[in-house]
Design an enzyme around this catalytic site. Structure first.
Site, PDB file in Angstrom:
ATOM      1  N   SER A   6       1.651  50.985  57.128  1.00 11.49           N
ATOM      2  CA  SER A   6       2.434  52.207  57.328  1.00 11.49           C
ATOM      3  C   SER A   6       1.869  53.258  56.390  1.00 11.49           C
ATOM      4  O   SER A   6       1.181  52.947  55.410  1.00 11.49           O
ATOM      5  CB  SER A   6       3.923  51.962  57.061  1.00 11.49           C
ATOM      6  OG  SER A   6       4.131  51.330  55.804  1.00 11.49           O
ATOM      7  N   GLU A   8       2.477  57.156  54.319  1.00 13.56           N
ATOM      8  CA  GLU A   8       3.436  58.141  53.826  1.00 13.56           C
ATOM      9  C   GLU A   8       2.799  59.522  53.719  1.00 13.56           C
ATOM     10  O   GLU A   8       1.661  59.662  53.263  1.00 13.56           O
ATOM     11  CB  GLU A   8       3.973  57.731  52.444  1.00 13.56           C
ATOM     12  CG  GLU A   8       4.995  58.725  51.897  1.00 13.56           C
ATOM     13  CD  GLU A   8       5.645  58.244  50.617  1.00 13.56           C
ATOM     14  OE1 GLU A   8       6.405  57.258  50.693  1.00 13.56           O
ATOM     15  OE2 GLU A   8       5.377  58.828  49.547  1.00 13.56           O
ATOM     16  N   ASP A  99      15.756  62.383  42.728  1.00  9.38           N
ATOM     17  CA  ASP A  99      15.713  63.041  41.417  1.00  9.38           C
ATOM     18  C   ASP A  99      16.425  64.377  41.496  1.00  9.38           C
ATOM     19  O   ASP A  99      16.302  65.103  42.489  1.00  9.38           O
ATOM     20  CB  ASP A  99      14.259  63.278  40.984  1.00  9.38           C
ATOM     21  CG  ASP A  99      13.479  61.972  40.889  1.00  9.38           C
ATOM     22  OD1 ASP A  99      14.041  61.009  40.337  1.00  9.38           O
ATOM     23  OD2 ASP A  99      12.333  61.931  41.365  1.00  9.38           O
ATOM     24  N   PHE A 206       0.237  61.832  38.145  1.00  6.29           N
ATOM     25  CA  PHE A 206       1.262  61.165  38.947  1.00  6.29           C
ATOM     26  C   PHE A 206       1.815  59.949  38.220  1.00  6.29           C
ATOM     27  O   PHE A 206       3.021  59.708  38.208  1.00  6.29           O
ATOM     28  CB  PHE A 206       0.676  60.717  40.292  1.00  6.29           C
ATOM     29  CG  PHE A 206       0.680  61.779  41.332  1.00  6.29           C
ATOM     30  CD1 PHE A 206       0.784  63.116  40.996  1.00  6.29           C
ATOM     31  CD2 PHE A 206       0.578  61.446  42.668  1.00  6.29           C
ATOM     32  CE1 PHE A 206       0.786  64.098  41.958  1.00  6.29           C
ATOM     33  CE2 PHE A 206       0.580  62.428  43.653  1.00  6.29           C
ATOM     34  CZ  PHE A 206       0.681  63.754  43.293  1.00  6.29           C
ATOM     35  N   HIS A 256       1.812  49.685  52.532  1.00  7.89           N
ATOM     36  CA  HIS A 256       2.314  51.040  52.760  1.00  7.89           C
ATOM     37  C   HIS A 256       1.448  51.997  51.943  1.00  7.89           C
ATOM     38  O   HIS A 256       1.458  51.953  50.706  1.00  7.89           O
ATOM     39  CB  HIS A 256       3.780  51.146  52.323  1.00  7.89           C
ATOM     40  CG  HIS A 256       4.399  52.487  52.558  1.00  7.89           C
ATOM     41  ND1 HIS A 256       4.766  52.920  53.807  1.00  7.89           N
ATOM     42  CD2 HIS A 256       4.709  53.497  51.707  1.00  7.89           C
ATOM     43  CE1 HIS A 256       5.296  54.135  53.716  1.00  7.89           C
ATOM     44  NE2 HIS A 256       5.260  54.504  52.452  1.00  7.89           N
TER      45      HIS A 256
END
Length: 275
Positions: A6, A8, A99, A206, A256
């Site tokens: 998958s 994102e 968040d 990140f 993913h």
């Protein structure tokens, strides 16, 4: 037998970006993903863009999963947004606490992601396949590894169908997490999140923000490459492909990919894995 993958994406900000992203998606669709997920900004700040991309993916004949955060939200607002997704034919959500944007008071009627999972199950039955987040290296705001595991268990017992992890580069951390989950009697699939390495500075930024650990040997090697982007990409492909091979051989139920709205590195890794 095919192995589930998958992808994102995050909402694009400009018409030019949206047009370019159509090509990125089409290239990745060739790998027949189980679904494509679209992220959600803090406090739902990108919700309109998220839902637009989700609708586009659905219209392109691929199953879309909308990220869905609940912090600061009311039951009424969440119910209305879930009804909007249902009307689009969306069958999968990624349920998150989310968040808070800076300067935003706590408020809202949901405190934890498990509250959102329970609310979705109660109001929508089995319409949505509910994904939740997992943190093999522990959520950066968790009081302890045990409290983080307890929070994950609460989400599963509230009705989550499966989980996607934060990205990591240490397969042992993932396997340990899965073992702990299984030891508690939970058989929910835990799909590893995979972050291709294409930029040293981006990865460091990140990872510092989300608490993902970059092993020292990887960090030092990336630093030694300096601005040599070709070497960074080649090294990143080797490292991440090997990680995926380890995970697949150890029984991971899928992969993913956090694509960062790019296709080249993810496609190359899929090619190397024979996916």
């Amino acid at each position: 037998m095919s192995f589930p993958v998958s992808f994102e994406f995050f909402p694009t900000k400009t018409p030019e970006g949206a047009a370019k992203h159509v090509g990125v998606r089409q290239a990745l669709y060739a790998r027949k993903p189980e679904f494509c997920s679209v992220t959600y900004g803090a406090g739902g700040s990108t919700q309109a863009g998220t839902f637009t991309m989700v609708r586009d993916i659905q219209n392109e004949g691929v199953g879309a999963a909308s990220h869905f955060s609940c912090i600061g939200a009311t039951h009424e607002k969440v119910r209305a947004e879930l009804n909007e997704l249902k009307a689009m034919g969306v069958k999968r959500i990624v349920a998150l606490r989310g968040d808070l944007p800076s300067g935003y008071g706590l408020g809202g009627e949901f405190q934890y992601a498990s509250d959102l999972v329970a609310f979705v199950r109660q109001g929508f039955g089995d319409w949505f396949h509910i994904e939740v987040a997992a943190y093999p290296e522990t959520h950066p705001q968790a009081k302890s590894p045990r409290s983080d595991l307890d929070a994950f268990v609460a989400k599963v017992r509230a009705g989550a169908d499966s989980a996607i992890t934060q990205y990591f580069y240490n397969a042992d951390a993932y396997m340990r997490f899965v073992d702990e989950v299984r030891a508690l009697g939970l058989d929910v699939p835990v799909v590893p999140g995979i972050m291709p390495i294409t930029s040293s500075t981006q990865l460091m930024r990140f990872s510092d923000a989300c608490g993902a650990e970059i092993p020292r040997w990887i960090r030092l090697r990336l630093q030694a490459f300096g601005d040599d982007t070709a070497s960074i990409r080649a090294f990143g492909l080797d490292v991440v492909t090997h990680l995926c091979e380890q995970l697949r051989s150890q029984g991971a139920p899928g992969l993913h990919f956090y694509t960062m709205n790019q296709s080249v590195a993810t496609l190359e890794i899929c090619d190397r894995l024979g996916l």
